[in-house]
Design an enzyme around this catalytic site. Structure first.
Site, PDB file in Angstrom:
ATOM      1  N   ILE A  93     -23.082  -5.258  26.223  1.00  0.00           N
ATOM      2  CA  ILE A  93     -23.484  -6.185  27.291  1.00  0.00           C
ATOM      3  C   ILE A  93     -22.663  -5.937  28.553  1.00  0.00           C
ATOM      4  O   ILE A  93     -23.171  -6.064  29.675  1.00  0.00           O
ATOM      5  CB  ILE A  93     -23.344  -7.651  26.805  1.00  0.00           C
ATOM      6  CG1 ILE A  93     -24.451  -7.963  25.793  1.00  0.00           C
ATOM      7  CG2 ILE A  93     -23.382  -8.640  27.969  1.00  0.00           C
ATOM      8  CD1 ILE A  93     -24.309  -9.303  25.097  1.00  0.00           C
TER       9      ILE A  93
ATOM     10  N   GLU B  96      -6.540  -6.428   3.735  1.00  0.00           N
ATOM     11  CA  GLU B  96      -6.718  -7.511   2.747  1.00  0.00           C
ATOM     12  C   GLU B  96      -7.931  -7.245   1.858  1.00  0.00           C
ATOM     13  O   GLU B  96      -8.723  -8.141   1.566  1.00  0.00           O
ATOM     14  CB  GLU B  96      -6.786  -8.876   3.439  1.00  0.00           C
ATOM     15  CG  GLU B  96      -5.520  -9.138   4.239  1.00  0.00           C
ATOM     16  CD  GLU B  96      -5.011 -10.554   4.176  1.00  0.00           C
ATOM     17  OE1 GLU B  96      -5.669 -11.396   3.572  1.00  0.00           O
ATOM     18  OE2 GLU B  96      -3.929 -10.792   4.737  1.00  0.00           O
TER      19      GLU B  96
ATOM     20  N   THR C 239       0.826  -1.212   0.000  1.00  0.00           N
ATOM     21  CA  THR C 239       0.000   0.000   0.000  1.00  0.00           C
ATOM     22  C   THR C 239       0.858   1.259   0.000  1.00  0.00           C
ATOM     23  O   THR C 239       1.880   1.325   0.678  1.00  0.00           O
ATOM     24  CB  THR C 239      -0.913  -0.006   1.247  1.00  0.00           C
ATOM     25  OG1 THR C 239      -1.686  -1.199   1.230  1.00  0.00           O
ATOM     26  CG2 THR C 239      -1.829   1.199   1.269  1.00  0.00           C
TER      27      THR C 239
HETATM   28  C1  FAD Z   1      -4.494  -2.691  10.307  1.00  0.00           C
HETATM   29  C2  FAD Z   1      -4.060  -2.591   8.883  1.00  0.00           C
HETATM   30  C3  FAD Z   1      -3.046  -3.397   8.411  1.00  0.00           C
HETATM   31  C4  FAD Z   1      -2.598  -3.291   7.106  1.00  0.00           C
HETATM   32  N1  FAD Z   1      -1.547  -4.079   6.681  1.00  0.00           N
HETATM   33  C5  FAD Z   1      -1.042  -3.885   5.441  1.00  0.00           C
HETATM   34  C6  FAD Z   1       0.148  -4.589   5.030  1.00  0.00           C
HETATM   35  O1  FAD Z   1       0.704  -5.397   5.773  1.00  0.00           O
HETATM   36  N2  FAD Z   1       0.662  -4.317   3.796  1.00  0.00           N
HETATM   37  C7  FAD Z   1       0.088  -3.432   2.950  1.00  0.00           C
HETATM   38  O2  FAD Z   1       0.609  -3.251   1.855  1.00  0.00           O
HETATM   39  N3  FAD Z   1      -1.056  -2.777   3.290  1.00  0.00           N
HETATM   40  C8  FAD Z   1      -1.623  -2.973   4.511  1.00  0.00           C
HETATM   41  N4  FAD Z   1      -2.745  -2.271   4.916  1.00  0.00           N
HETATM   42  C9  FAD Z   1      -3.342  -1.330   4.003  1.00  0.00           C
HETATM   43  C10 FAD Z   1      -4.667  -1.809   3.417  1.00  0.00           C
HETATM   44  O3  FAD Z   1      -4.450  -2.832   2.504  1.00  0.00           O
HETATM   45  C11 FAD Z   1      -5.370  -0.587   2.819  1.00  0.00           C
HETATM   46  O4  FAD Z   1      -5.711   0.261   3.905  1.00  0.00           O
HETATM   47  C12 FAD Z   1      -6.611  -0.957   2.035  1.00  0.00           C
HETATM   48  O5  FAD Z   1      -6.264  -1.601   0.834  1.00  0.00           O
HETATM   49  C13 FAD Z   1      -7.455   0.272   1.706  1.00  0.00           C
HETATM   50  O6  FAD Z   1      -6.692   1.293   1.146  1.00  0.00           O
HETATM   51  P1  FAD Z   1      -6.804   2.772   1.746  1.00  0.00           P
HETATM   52  O7  FAD Z   1      -6.642   2.689   3.215  1.00  0.00           O
HETATM   53  O8  FAD Z   1      -5.889   3.643   0.991  1.00  0.00           O
HETATM   54  O9  FAD Z   1      -8.308   3.211   1.512  1.00  0.00           O
HETATM   55  P2  FAD Z   1      -8.931   3.760   0.130  1.00  0.00           P
HETATM   56  O10 FAD Z   1      -8.623   2.831  -0.964  1.00  0.00           O
HETATM   57  O11 FAD Z   1      -8.595   5.194  -0.031  1.00  0.00           O
HETATM   58  O12 FAD Z   1     -10.485   3.628   0.472  1.00  0.00           O
HETATM   59  C14 FAD Z   1     -11.219   4.600   1.215  1.00  0.00           C
HETATM   60  C15 FAD Z   1     -12.681   4.145   1.264  1.00  0.00           C
HETATM   61  O13 FAD Z   1     -13.192   4.082  -0.090  1.00  0.00           O
HETATM   62  C16 FAD Z   1     -13.697   2.782  -0.348  1.00  0.00           C
HETATM   63  N5  FAD Z   1     -13.463   2.429  -1.741  1.00  0.00           N
HETATM   64  C17 FAD Z   1     -12.298   2.524  -2.448  1.00  0.00           C
HETATM   65  N6  FAD Z   1     -12.487   2.081  -3.690  1.00  0.00           N
HETATM   66  C18 FAD Z   1     -13.771   1.680  -3.786  1.00  0.00           C
HETATM   67  C19 FAD Z   1     -14.582   1.132  -4.821  1.00  0.00           C
HETATM   68  N7  FAD Z   1     -14.072   0.844  -6.035  1.00  0.00           N
HETATM   69  N8  FAD Z   1     -15.875   0.853  -4.549  1.00  0.00           N
HETATM   70  C20 FAD Z   1     -16.398   1.112  -3.312  1.00  0.00           C
HETATM   71  N9  FAD Z   1     -15.705   1.628  -2.291  1.00  0.00           N
HETATM   72  C21 FAD Z   1     -14.398   1.911  -2.538  1.00  0.00           C
HETATM   73  C22 FAD Z   1     -12.955   1.860   0.596  1.00  0.00           C
HETATM   74  O14 FAD Z   1     -13.660   0.647   0.817  1.00  0.00           O
HETATM   75  C23 FAD Z   1     -12.845   2.726   1.833  1.00  0.00           C
HETATM   76  O15 FAD Z   1     -14.043   2.652   2.572  1.00  0.00           O
HETATM   77  C24 FAD Z   1      -3.225  -2.376   6.221  1.00  0.00           C
HETATM   78  C25 FAD Z   1      -4.275  -1.588   6.689  1.00  0.00           C
HETATM   79  C26 FAD Z   1      -4.700  -1.683   7.992  1.00  0.00           C
HETATM   80  C27 FAD Z   1      -5.819  -0.806   8.482  1.00  0.00           C
END
Ligand code: FAD
Length: 383
Positions: free
Chosen positions: A341, A367, A128
């Site tokens: 609860i 994921e 990411t």
């Molecule tokens: C606890 C945690 C651990 C993580 N671990 C890793 C890791 O080990 N390695 C790694 O590489 N990444 C990791 N991540 C990152 C994670 O994979 C991303 O946060 C995730 O893919 C979402 O990307 P973003 O946060 O940029 O949200 P965005 O993509 O900006 O999304 C923002 C919102 O828009 C929605 N959205 C986006 N596109 C669409 C669509 N086409 N249709 C509908 N809704 C949409 C999303 O669902 C979300 O609600 C981790 C994240 C967290 C929170």
């Protein structure tokens, strides 16, 4: 949906063995690590020594050579005790171990997969980026060939366990394609010792201080050309395949957290008295418990179904996305009801249910967010 998962005695034995292990080696240490904000490396190593780290990997590389039902059960039980440890094992296995096992060279399997399978290597996937989250194909990090080395430049966020990793697999653009076809996987061993690799910070997050979520800059990081995993330009496909397994693992994490929240609520409702009776005798509480029990069981069935289909050799993109989405939504719902609860106690850090609620939120995001997983499911509905 037809389910074929036919659990065998050895699956039940695996559950009992992991639970016993967790009671002895995980649960007594959770609060200390959570309060001190320390990564539990010694627990990860011990999980490896017990054979629970590399459940689905071949025995010749230190794995247990077992199936994905055993893997799901193992991750569920670890998560029931501590989500952080289950996420560490599941992430390393599926997002790093799986691509290595399927596509890695012989020496990569020997050096890297063996470490992951035995819990001696903490492994992280660095995918990411600030501008490329759900739209992962838009990544900007590059790896250019210079002689017999790859030179990596880019900026990554949310690399779970990046700052404590012995091996980071970075996803980088290695050719002229500006979409997923340009992406490759490259291994970086001993990352904190690599020139040009800077851990910018650990991102403070809801999971708490023990969770390591690293922001990383790569500036002219040089690694040998043989650190490329599989074929150049196929990295995105490898990760997508790994996610089919990873989402079984994340589904299992959801089931484990939901089960823990339910167990705590069941016990609390039996012992907490108000109006001269245990609160479970109020229908308003007992119906909540019934709904929670149903949801936990349905999430478990869906997760085991996905694992069993994988064990039968089937592609499980839809089934794994369903398991991940359902089970993590259930974890969130069940943990929220668990806090309710418990009343004010649930809102305090004196009881574990507030942690279950915090970690459930993270599982709905990683994921593939649950919105993205619903896209994955809907794309398959007419196939
Ligand atoms: C606890 C945690 C651990 C993580 N671990 C890793 C890791 O080990 N390695 C790694 O590489 N990444 C990791 N991540 C990152 C994670 O994979 C991303 O946060 C995730 O893919 C979402 O990307 P973003 O946060 O940029 O949200 P965005 O993509 O900006 O999304 C923002 C919102 O828009 C929605 N959205 C986006 N596109 C669409 C669509 N086409 N249709 C509908 N809704 C949409 C999303 O669902 C979300 O609600 C981790 C994240 C967290 C929170």
């Amino acid at each position: 949906m037809i389910t074929h998962f036919n659990l065998e005695d050895r699956h039940r034995e695996q559950r009992a063995a992991v639970r016993e292990f967790c009671e002895e080696h995980v649960e007594p240490h959770v609060e200390t690590h959570e309060q001190n904000g320390t990564f539990p490396r010694e627990i990860v190593e011990r999980i490896g020594e017990s054979g629970f780290h590399g459940v689905p990997f071949p025995t010749e590389y230190g794995g247990a050579g077992d199936d994905y039902r055993s893997f799901a059960i193992t991750i569920e039980e670890l998560a029931r005790s501590w989500k952080l440890i289950a996420g560490t094992v599941s992430g390393a296995s599926c997002l790093v171990g799986y691509p290595l096992a399927q596509f890695g060279s012989e020496w990569q399997k020997d050096e890297w997969l063996r470490g992951v399978a035995t819990g001696q290597t903490v492994a992280a996937l660095s995918m990411t980026e600030p501008e490329a989250g759900s739209d992962a194909g838009d990544m900007r990090t590059t790896a250019e060939k210079d002689g017999d080395e790859w030179v990596i430049n880019g900026h990554k966020v949310w690399t779970t366990n990046g700052a404590v990793a012995d091996l980071i697999v970075v996803v980088a653009r290695t050719n002229e394609h500006d979409d997923y076809r340009g992406l490759s996987l490259i291994g970086i061993p001993n990352p904190v010792e690599q020139d040009g690799l800077e851990i910018v910070r650990d991102i403070p997050c809801m999971e708490g201080d023990a969770a390591v979520e690293s922001e990383i800059r790569y500036e002219d990081v040089r690694v040998p050309e043989e650190n490329l995993i599989g074929e150049e330009g196929r990295g995105f496909r490898y990760i997508m395949e790994g996610l089919d397994i990873g989402r079984i693992g994340t589904g299992a994490q959801g089931v484990g957290v939901a089960q823990a929240a339910f167990d705590a609520s069941r016990e609390f409702a039996d012992t907490r008295e108000q109006f001269d009776q245990p609160i479970r005798e109020f229908q308003g509480i007992s119906f909540k418990l019934s709904d929670m029990a149903m949801e936990v069981e349905s999430a478990r069935l869906l997760t085991l179904h996905a694992a069993a289909e994988r064990d039968r050799g089937n592609r499980v993109t839809k089934e794994a996305a369903m398991a991940k989405t359902k089970a993590t939504d259930v974890a969130m719902d069940v943990a929220t009801e668990a806090v309710q609860i418990h009343g004010s106690r649930g809102y305090s850090e004196d009881y574990p249910v507030e942690r279950h609620m915090r970690v459930a939120k993270g599982m709905q995001i990683y994921e593939g967010t649950n919105e993205v997983n619903r896209i994955v499911i809907s794309n398959q509905l007419y196939e």
